[in-house]
Design an enzyme around this catalytic site. Structure first.
Site, PDB file in Angstrom:
ATOM      1  N   ASN A 211      83.253 -22.553 -24.842  1.00  0.00           N
ATOM      2  CA  ASN A 211      83.080 -22.819 -26.286  1.00  0.00           C
ATOM      3  C   ASN A 211      81.893 -23.738 -26.041  1.00  0.00           C
ATOM      4  O   ASN A 211      81.190 -23.999 -25.087  1.00  0.00           O
ATOM      5  CB  ASN A 211      83.944 -23.561 -26.926  1.00  0.00           C
ATOM      6  CG  ASN A 211      84.517 -24.802 -26.230  1.00  0.00           C
ATOM      7  OD1 ASN A 211      84.000 -25.542 -26.103  1.00  0.00           O
ATOM      8  ND2 ASN A 211      85.564 -24.693 -25.641  1.00  0.00           N
ATOM      9  N   ASP A 281      92.430 -22.013 -26.813  1.00  0.00           N
ATOM     10  CA  ASP A 281      93.695 -21.756 -26.973  1.00  0.00           C
ATOM     11  C   ASP A 281      94.382 -20.676 -26.161  1.00  0.00           C
ATOM     12  O   ASP A 281      95.576 -20.614 -26.025  1.00  0.00           O
ATOM     13  CB  ASP A 281      93.828 -21.410 -28.508  1.00  0.00           C
ATOM     14  CG  ASP A 281      93.424 -22.571 -29.341  1.00  0.00           C
ATOM     15  OD1 ASP A 281      93.591 -23.927 -28.918  1.00  0.00           O
ATOM     16  OD2 ASP A 281      92.911 -22.567 -30.643  1.00  0.00           O
ATOM     17  N   LYS A 291      84.465  -7.511 -10.674  1.00  0.00           N
ATOM     18  CA  LYS A 291      83.435  -7.395 -11.814  1.00  0.00           C
ATOM     19  C   LYS A 291      83.664  -6.244 -12.736  1.00  0.00           C
ATOM     20  O   LYS A 291      83.642  -4.983 -12.056  1.00  0.00           O
ATOM     21  CB  LYS A 291      82.009  -7.470 -11.521  1.00  0.00           C
ATOM     22  CG  LYS A 291      81.238  -7.618 -12.524  1.00  0.00           C
ATOM     23  CD  LYS A 291      79.614  -7.640 -12.323  1.00  0.00           C
ATOM     24  CE  LYS A 291      78.696  -7.475 -13.155  1.00  0.00           C
ATOM     25  NZ  LYS A 291      77.457  -6.973 -12.948  1.00  0.00           N
ATOM     26  N   PRO A 308      98.665 -23.634 -22.417  1.00  0.00           N
ATOM     27  CA  PRO A 308      99.500 -24.760 -22.980  1.00  0.00           C
ATOM     28  C   PRO A 308      98.792 -25.884 -23.862  1.00  0.00           C
ATOM     29  O   PRO A 308      97.533 -26.024 -23.686  1.00  0.00           O
ATOM     30  CB  PRO A 308      99.919 -25.469 -21.702  1.00  0.00           C
ATOM     31  CG  PRO A 308      99.008 -25.056 -20.610  1.00  0.00           C
ATOM     32  CD  PRO A 308      98.478 -23.539 -20.942  1.00  0.00           C
ATOM     33  N   ILE A 310      97.786 -29.087 -24.299  1.00  0.00           N
ATOM     34  CA  ILE A 310      97.757 -30.319 -23.380  1.00  0.00           C
ATOM     35  C   ILE A 310      98.276 -31.580 -24.158  1.00  0.00           C
ATOM     36  O   ILE A 310      99.097 -32.462 -23.884  1.00  0.00           O
ATOM     37  CB  ILE A 310      96.640 -30.631 -22.451  1.00  0.00           C
ATOM     38  CG1 ILE A 310      96.018 -29.404 -21.847  1.00  0.00           C
ATOM     39  CG2 ILE A 310      96.473 -31.667 -21.758  1.00  0.00           C
ATOM     40  CD1 ILE A 310      94.689 -29.048 -21.353  1.00  0.00           C
TER      41      ILE A 310
HETATM   42  N1  CTP Z   1      94.218 -29.614 -27.379  1.00  0.00           N
HETATM   43  C1  CTP Z   1      94.574 -29.466 -26.361  1.00  0.00           C
HETATM   44  N2  CTP Z   1      95.119 -28.252 -25.709  1.00  0.00           N
HETATM   45  C2  CTP Z   1      95.065 -27.405 -26.293  1.00  0.00           C
HETATM   46  C3  CTP Z   1      94.249 -27.330 -27.369  1.00  0.00           C
HETATM   47  C4  CTP Z   1      93.890 -28.360 -28.061  1.00  0.00           C
HETATM   48  O1  CTP Z   1      95.015 -30.749 -25.594  1.00  0.00           O
HETATM   49  N3  CTP Z   1      95.344 -26.196 -25.754  1.00  0.00           N
HETATM   50  C5  CTP Z   1      93.711 -30.804 -28.103  1.00  0.00           C
HETATM   51  C6  CTP Z   1      92.244 -30.958 -28.023  1.00  0.00           C
HETATM   52  O2  CTP Z   1      91.670 -31.791 -27.263  1.00  0.00           O
HETATM   53  C7  CTP Z   1      92.117 -31.701 -29.340  1.00  0.00           C
HETATM   54  C8  CTP Z   1      93.306 -31.424 -30.280  1.00  0.00           C
HETATM   55  O3  CTP Z   1      94.106 -30.954 -29.401  1.00  0.00           O
HETATM   56  O4  CTP Z   1      92.359 -33.279 -29.204  1.00  0.00           O
HETATM   57  C9  CTP Z   1      92.829 -30.345 -31.473  1.00  0.00           C
HETATM   58  O5  CTP Z   1      92.192 -29.441 -31.004  1.00  0.00           O
HETATM   59  P1  CTP Z   1      91.960 -28.163 -31.761  1.00  0.00           P
HETATM   60  O6  CTP Z   1      90.979 -27.174 -30.871  1.00  0.00           O
HETATM   61  O7  CTP Z   1      90.859 -28.698 -32.827  1.00  0.00           O
HETATM   62  O8  CTP Z   1      93.206 -27.701 -32.304  1.00  0.00           O
HETATM   63  P2  CTP Z   1      93.951 -26.600 -32.020  1.00  0.00           P
HETATM   64  O9  CTP Z   1      95.413 -27.200 -31.609  1.00  0.00           O
HETATM   65  O10 CTP Z   1      93.611 -25.602 -31.030  1.00  0.00           O
HETATM   66  O11 CTP Z   1      94.191 -25.811 -33.312  1.00  0.00           O
HETATM   67  P3  CTP Z   1      93.323 -24.625 -34.299  1.00  0.00           P
HETATM   68  O12 CTP Z   1      92.776 -23.718 -33.176  1.00  0.00           O
HETATM   69  O13 CTP Z   1      94.231 -24.139 -35.027  1.00  0.00           O
HETATM   70  O14 CTP Z   1      92.260 -25.703 -34.912  1.00  0.00           O
END
Ligand code: CTP
Length: 397
Positions: A211, A281, A291, A308, A310
């Site tokens: 990202n 996610d 490849k 997971p 975190i």
């Molecule tokens: N986060 C995390 N581990 C993941 C996803 C997110 O620790 N697998 C943490 C990010 O570091 C941030 C918070 O959760 O502090 C929110 O992350 P965000 O990407 O905004 O939310 P998501 O939980 O992924 O929800 P969505 O994708 O529905 O917005």
């Protein structure tokens, strides 16, 4: 304006070592940060770099003798530190360190150190054997117990051709560390773990899912926490910015799974967890060791499986550290952020709009916690980080 970000006046002391050339770059960086600089040199320092160089770089007269009379009332040893917010000696030779440790005042620079009212820091630079000399190490210990900040030298190849500890901290890191001298110690001795940057999920040996996070917000928070006196552990994915100096520990963890493992290796000893990383996610279930090749009109099918969470995993530990989450949203920012904070069970969450934050040097944040919801105007990420640290310290108190 936050007084932390007002420009400071820095007195830079230069002693006789080859690292004096790095101090030219240091002056340039400090000026670029908006600070003003005055330089005082020992006579031996002037053998390495001409005072004229520093005069041109600082725009201020350079002093090198107690009785030069350049100060209007002949009291340079008093006036120079009274006008300064910080006094940094870089490079500091073993000789000057020994003098300061013993309160000796035999030239303008050491007299200034003895007569100062502002904070003093030294950046030692010397041969490895001189650094390890028990007398020098004793002197360094003395400086520390006298409340003087020591920017410990790096290890590496030395100008004399030998290898070991004694290389002066690089100018860019000194400019970064210097702000610690005037930052209130709101997180004194707290242990803070920060995740930062973008994770990367492998599709094949050359491709992946990532990202646009640059890591700048995480680095700004690491600097802000360090400056506030915290011991910072930083776990970072892909970043497009330099790592801060002076961290307790840092390591790279590229995938969400690797970041999860790294966080859980360190989390038990932390007081605070700040989850800034933009974590994927999903990861690729059917990633390939080879490849992927084009296959006629048949595009490859990439199957995803959940990573997971975190932050949620830390927040649900039996005795979790104080957890701070982030929510970067493209729309309905506050609504999603409020729900996310409750869903992840974290006491504090920082909400921001993707378009003004991700990959950019600025941010516009809203801090949401149990007691309040506070929005700040768009600022630099460093200023936003200081607001987060301020609120964090209030909630921890
Ligand atoms: N986060 C995390 N581990 C993941 C996803 C997110 O620790 N697998 C943490 C990010 O570091 C941030 C918070 O959760 O502090 C929110 O992350 P965000 O990407 O905004 O939310 P998501 O939980 O992924 O929800 P969505 O994708 O529905 O917005």
């Amino acid at each position: 304006m936050n007084p932390l970000f007002m420009s400071k006046h820095i007195l830079l002391g230069i002693t006789g070592g080859i690292a004096a050339y790095k101090s030219c770059e240091l002056v340039r960086l400090l000026k670029k940060q908006g600070h003003s600089v005055s330089v005082v040199m020992t006579n031996s320092a002037t053998e390495f770099v001409s005072p004229l160089t520093f005069q041109a770089l600082t725009g201020n007269p350079v002093l090198s003798d107690t009785y030069s009379g350049a100060s209007n009332n002949g009291m340079a040893h008093i006036n120079l530190t009274r006008e300064a917010d910080a006094f940094l000696i870089a490079p500091a030779t073993a000789n000057t360190i020994a003098k300061i440790a013993n309160g000796s005042a035999d030239n303008l620079l050491t007299t200034l150190a003895a007569a100062r009212k502002c904070p003093l820091a030294v950046a030692p630079a010397m041969n490895v054997e001189m650094w390890n000399n028990p007398a020098n190490l004793r002197n360094i210990e003395q400086l520390v117990s006298d409340g003087i900040t020591v920017f410990y030298p790096n290890s590496g190849e030395q100008a004399c051709g030998e290898t070991g500890t004694g290389r002066m901290v690089e100018a860019v890191d000194l400019a970064d560390l210097l702000e610690d001298l005037w930052t209130p110690k709101l997180l004194s001795s707290k242990k803070v773990l920060i995740t930062a940057g973008a994770t990367f999920e492998t599709i094949d040996p050359v491709r992946g899912i990532t990202n646009i996070s640059s890591g700048q917000m995480g680095m700004a928070l690491a600097r802000a926490c360090r400056a506030a006196g915290a011991k910072v552990t930083l776990i970072y994915g892909q970043i497009q910015t330099a790592l801060p100096a002076g961290l307790a520990h840092s390591e790279q963890a590229i995938s969400a799974e690797a970041m999860y493992q790294a966080v859980h290796r360190h989390i038990h000893e932390q007081d605070v967890f700040i989850s800034v990383a933009a974590v994927a996610d999903y990861k690729v279930k059917n990633s390939s060791n080879e490849k992927l090749k084009k296959n006629g009109n048949q595009p490859p099918v990439i199957e995803l499986t959940e990573n997971p969470d975190i932050l949620a995993s830390v927040a649900t530990l039996p005795s979790p550290p104080f957890c701070v989450g982030f929510a970067a949203e493209s729309h309905q920012v506050l609504e999603f952020a409020r729900t996310k904070r409750l869903r992840k069970n974290v006491p504090m969450l920082v909400a921001n709009q993707v378009s003004v934050s991700m990959g950019k040097p600025t941010n516009q944040i809203t801090i949401i916690d149990d007691l309040a919801e506070t929005s700040f105007p768009e600022t630099s990420k460093r200023q936003a980080a200081d607001e987060i640290v301020k609120r964090l310290a209030e909630l921890l108190a």
